[in-house]
Design an enzyme around this catalytic site. Structure first.
Site, PDB file in Angstrom:
ATOM      1  N   ASP A  67      -0.281   2.336  14.564  1.00 33.17           N
ATOM      2  CA  ASP A  67      -0.105   2.009  13.144  1.00 33.17           C
ATOM      3  C   ASP A  67       0.962   0.940  12.931  1.00 33.17           C
ATOM      4  OD1 ASP A  67      -0.688   2.085  10.462  1.00 33.17           O
ATOM      5  OD2 ASP A  67       0.593   3.812  10.025  1.00 33.17           O
ATOM      6  N   SER A 115       5.178   1.955   2.763  1.00 35.55           N
ATOM      7  CA  SER A 115       4.680   1.886   4.135  1.00 35.55           C
ATOM      8  C   SER A 115       5.082   0.575   4.797  1.00 35.55           C
ATOM      9  CB  SER A 115       3.158   2.016   4.146  1.00 35.55           C
ATOM     10  OG  SER A 115       2.773   3.296   3.724  1.00 35.55           O
ATOM     11  N   HIS A 153      -1.997  -0.078   8.687  1.00 36.31           N
ATOM     12  CA  HIS A 153      -2.834   0.264   7.524  1.00 36.31           C
ATOM     13  C   HIS A 153      -2.474  -0.565   6.291  1.00 36.31           C
ATOM     14  CE1 HIS A 153       0.578   3.119   6.693  1.00 36.31           C
ATOM     15  NE2 HIS A 153       0.304   2.778   5.444  1.00 36.31           N
TER      16      HIS A 153
END
Length: 333
Positions: free
Chosen positions: A202, A281, A172
């Site tokens: 992911d 992230s 993402h």
């Protein structure tokens, strides 16, 4: 009358023309004045420079204006106010009220770091050079000039996977990007290229080139097996663009389940209370030895910010996905 006019002209510099009054003119003036008094004549004309009398029009008497007397009181008052201000600034005794009378404090020399502090600082010194800042760049075309310009669509964190210059991050973080900027710990910025992505997990892998091997050391890979709740963990990343940020916490839970961008379940996720915010992230979650045990991926929040619950993908599963992306560019079941 002419002498009076000449007198006025000499005194005021006016050009006045007058004629002597006759008896008949005087009588007419008296009659007109009476009519004015009775209100029968709306207004009585006058001649500039003359005044009305019973006998007719007579020239005005012109006198010199009274001399203007200057007062020194305002000037003296201003001088007094200025002197008072200067005295208050420089001459008046200052009252300290105890301010500035305190004795100087003694500065204690820095003592030795506690062993646990040394361990955290050492692991940061070892792990942080391998952590990078990843920027997701898009392109915008000007409608009028048709020129394209790069704009940042998002940002996140990654880390050097191996000696080949591969960078592991979250899917993402790079989703929808056309160009990717990678900034190393020493400030060098290069362009990264997509090697492969795994939306179901992911995860994504980038490759950077043109950087010396000593400037991109790979991060040590640990194991996500035999983890225990309460074990100390540390997150390194770029929250809100603040590069090389270290946050500390513990493993709060194991075996959590989250969903990927494709809504597939990701199992065996690590829960931690180490602060994870937007920009973290794709960054590593490391143990006290500086080894990667997870990849920070998500948070549970009702406010949009960190509320003490973060999730990291287990490194054992991430290693299996990353190796396939490096070798094949995709994940094969």
């Amino acid at each position: 009358a002419r002498r009076d006019v000449d007198h006025v002209r000499q005194r005021l510099g006016l050009e006045v023309v007058a004629r002597p009054l006759s008896r008949q003119g005087g009588r007419e003036a008296e009659r007109e004045e009476k009519e004015v008094r009775k209100g029968r004549v709306p207004h009585a004309p006058t001649i500039p420079g003359f005044t009305r009398t019973r006998r007719g029009m007579a020239p005005l008497e012109v006198t010199d204006p009274p001399p203007v007397r200057r007062s020194f009181v305002p000037s003296l008052l201003m001088l007094a106010i200025l002197a008072l201000m200067l005295w208050q600034l420089y001459g008046a005794p200052k009252q300290h009220d105890g301010v500035g009378d305190a004795a100087p404090r003694t500065v204690q020399p820095r003592g030795e770091y506690a062993p646990w502090e040394e361990s955290i600082m050492d692991l940061f010194d070892v792990a942080s050079p391998s952590v990078v800042h990843v920027r997701n760049m898009g392109q915008l075309r000007n409608r009028f000039t048709l020129e394209t310009m790069d704009i940042q669509r998002g940002e996140g964190t990654g880390f050097i996977w191996d000696d080949g210059g591969y960078v592991v991050t979250n899917f993402h973080v790079v989703e929808g990007g056309q160009k990717f900027g990678v900034t190393l710990a020493d400030g060098q910025s290069v362009e990264g290229t997509i090697v492969g992505t795994a939306p179901d997990h992911d995860l994504a892998v980038l490759k950077i080139e043109g950087i010396d091997a000593e400037d991109r050391p790979p991060l040590a890979i640990g194991t996500s097996e035999n983890l225990r709740v309460g074990q100390a963990v540390f997150a390194i990343g770029n929250p809100f663009g603040l590069d090389k940020t270290l946050t500390t916490g513990v493993i709060s839970g194991l075996g959590r389940v989250i969903r990927s961008k494709t809504q597939r379940q990701i199992r065996d996720v690590i829960q931690t209370d180490a602060a994870i915010n937007p920009g973290n992230s794709g960054g590593p979650l490391v143990n006290l030895r500086g080894e990667v045990i997870g990849i920070n991926s998500a948070i549970a929040t009702r406010s949009g910010g960190f509320q003490g619950i973060g999730f990291a993908l287990p490194v054992n599963k991430a290693r299996w996905v990353a190796e396939q992306l490096v070798d094949r560019g995709s994940v094969q079941r």
